[in-house]
Design a protein around this motif. Sequence first.
Motif, mmCIF file in Angstrom:
data_model
loop_
_atom_site.group_PDB
_atom_site.id
_atom_site.type_symbol
_atom_site.label_atom_id
_atom_site.label_comp_id
_atom_site.label_asym_id
_atom_site.label_seq_id
_atom_site.Cartn_x
_atom_site.Cartn_y
_atom_site.Cartn_z
ATOM 1 N N GLY A 162 5.096 4.803 -2.072
ATOM 2 C CA GLY A 162 5.118 6.130 -1.766
ATOM 3 C C GLY A 162 3.819 6.547 -2.733
ATOM 4 N N ARG A 163 3.839 6.220 -3.785
ATOM 5 C CA ARG A 163 2.725 6.749 -4.672
ATOM 6 C C ARG A 163 1.249 6.096 -4.182
ATOM 7 N NH1 ARG A 163 -0.321 4.317 -8.198
ATOM 8 N NH2 ARG A 163 1.034 2.429 -8.346
ATOM 9 N N LEU A 164 1.223 5.004 -3.610
ATOM 10 C CA LEU A 164 -0.137 4.472 -2.981
ATOM 11 C C LEU A 164 -0.404 5.088 -2.047
ATOM 12 C CD1 LEU A 164 0.252 0.666 -3.950
ATOM 13 C CD2 LEU A 164 -1.361 2.301 -4.942
ATOM 14 N N ALA A 165 0.662 5.451 -1.055
ATOM 15 C CA ALA A 165 0.382 5.943 0.307
ATOM 16 C C ALA A 165 -0.007 7.480 0.174
ATOM 17 C CB ALA A 165 1.934 6.253 1.061
ATOM 18 N N GLN A 166 0.608 8.054 -0.854
ATOM 19 C CA GLN A 166 0.013 9.463 -1.430
ATOM 20 C C GLN A 166 -1.484 9.529 -1.762
ATOM 21 O OE1 GLN A 166 1.098 12.513 -1.035
ATOM 22 N NE2 GLN A 166 -0.761 13.443 -1.852
ATOM 23 N N LEU A 167 -1.821 8.434 -2.249
ATOM 24 C CA LEU A 167 -3.307 8.340 -2.717
ATOM 25 C C LEU A 167 -4.099 8.360 -1.617
ATOM 26 C CD1 LEU A 167 -3.182 5.911 -5.731
ATOM 27 C CD2 LEU A 167 -3.853 8.211 -5.896
ATOM 28 N N ASP A 187 -0.853 15.579 10.507
ATOM 29 C CA ASP A 187 -1.549 14.349 10.501
ATOM 30 C C ASP A 187 -1.550 13.683 9.116
ATOM 31 O OD1 ASP A 187 -1.794 14.687 13.203
ATOM 32 O OD2 ASP A 187 -3.980 15.551 12.827
ATOM 33 N N THR A 188 -1.619 14.703 8.056
ATOM 34 C CA THR A 188 -1.435 13.940 6.668
ATOM 35 C C THR A 188 -0.342 13.163 6.425
ATOM 36 O OG1 THR A 188 -3.377 15.458 6.018
ATOM 37 C CG2 THR A 188 -1.906 14.378 4.123
ATOM 38 N N ASP A 189 0.840 13.953 6.922
ATOM 39 C CA ASP A 189 2.209 13.177 6.865
ATOM 40 C C ASP A 189 2.159 11.946 7.368
ATOM 41 O OD1 ASP A 189 3.057 15.464 4.995
ATOM 42 O OD2 ASP A 189 3.530 16.751 6.990
ATOM 43 N N TYR A 190 1.566 11.978 8.797
ATOM 44 C CA TYR A 190 1.649 10.616 9.592
ATOM 45 C C TYR A 190 0.933 9.735 9.013
ATOM 46 C CZ TYR A 190 0.224 7.479 12.991
ATOM 47 O OH TYR A 190 0.149 6.181 13.696
ATOM 48 N N CYS A 191 -0.327 10.020 8.361
ATOM 49 C CA CYS A 191 -1.040 9.016 7.480
ATOM 50 C C CYS A 191 -0.211 8.399 6.581
ATOM 51 C CB CYS A 191 -2.431 9.617 7.023
ATOM 52 S SG CYS A 191 -3.308 8.593 5.949
ATOM 53 N N ALA A 248 -3.604 9.341 1.506
ATOM 54 C CA ALA A 248 -3.388 10.352 2.141
ATOM 55 C C ALA A 248 -4.072 11.447 1.770
ATOM 56 C CB ALA A 248 -1.862 10.822 2.220
ATOM 57 N N SER A 249 -4.310 11.520 0.329
ATOM 58 C CA SER A 249 -5.074 12.626 -0.343
ATOM 59 C C SER A 249 -6.350 12.112 -0.365
ATOM 60 C CB SER A 249 -4.332 12.888 -1.721
ATOM 61 O OG SER A 249 -4.417 11.662 -2.466
ATOM 62 N N GLY A 250 -6.814 11.024 0.111
ATOM 63 C CA GLY A 250 -8.404 10.888 0.140
ATOM 64 C C GLY A 250 -8.781 10.017 -0.890
ATOM 65 N N GLU A 256 -9.122 4.582 -5.317
ATOM 66 C CA GLU A 256 -8.317 4.525 -6.220
ATOM 67 C C GLU A 256 -6.878 3.627 -5.917
ATOM 68 O OE1 GLU A 256 -6.321 4.726 -9.979
ATOM 69 O OE2 GLU A 256 -8.228 5.124 -9.426
ATOM 70 N N MET A 257 -6.651 3.898 -4.518
ATOM 71 C CA MET A 257 -5.391 3.314 -3.805
ATOM 72 C C MET A 257 -6.010 1.687 -3.793
ATOM 73 S SD MET A 257 -3.930 2.087 -0.718
ATOM 74 C CE MET A 257 -5.055 2.381 0.472
ATOM 75 N N GLU A 258 -7.135 1.384 -3.121
ATOM 76 C CA GLU A 258 -7.511 -0.181 -3.148
ATOM 77 C C GLU A 258 -7.431 -0.676 -4.467
ATOM 78 O OE1 GLU A 258 -11.242 -2.563 -1.781
ATOM 79 O OE2 GLU A 258 -11.433 -0.334 -1.382
ATOM 80 N N GLU A 259 -8.095 0.000 -5.547
ATOM 81 C CA GLU A 259 -8.004 -0.676 -6.909
ATOM 82 C C GLU A 259 -6.546 -0.942 -7.367
ATOM 83 O OE1 GLU A 259 -9.332 1.102 -11.176
ATOM 84 O OE2 GLU A 259 -10.625 1.564 -9.634
ATOM 85 N N GLN A 260 -5.722 -0.056 -7.132
ATOM 86 C CA GLN A 260 -4.375 -0.242 -7.724
ATOM 87 C C GLN A 260 -3.472 -1.306 -6.708
ATOM 88 O OE1 GLN A 260 -2.009 3.387 -8.413
ATOM 89 N NE2 GLN A 260 -3.855 4.331 -9.411
#
Length: 140
Positions: free
Chosen positions: A64-69, A41-45, A71-73, A77-81
């Motif tokens: 990919g970097r933002l998607a990893q942020l 499910d994490t991979d899907y997210c 997926a890792s919760g 941080e993802m929103e800020e970037q």
Amino acid sequence: MRVSELARRIGVRPSAIRFYEAEGILPAPGRGPNGYREYSDTDYCRARVFVTLRSLGIEPRESGRLAQLCASGECDEMEEQLLPRLRQRRDEIAAARAELDHLDAELARLELQARVPGLHQLSCADVVGEEVDGCAQSRC
């Protein structure tokens, strides 16, 4: 889930997922006892966010970097970037629209000039918008 199901669910071809994994943009999933890729499910997210960011025109590595942020919760941080990058993309789109509007106006001007009865054919100067040194004829 296998790569074909993941691809179907996120709207891409399995080869696209494999490509991004091979390029190191998306991490390779675990493998089942049969050797097939097994997506969680994490991979899907991660893949879903990645595909969405790519559809917005964000570069693959950054997506990919933002998607990893995400997926890792690390959503904050993802929103800020992501927010400054979204603003930048909107600015790029606005500039592209302005360029297209200018191009459309120039094309319309030339088309109108060429179609108006009684006007001369288009000349080099008409196309360029000013007299052009080196044109052998007043009309092209």
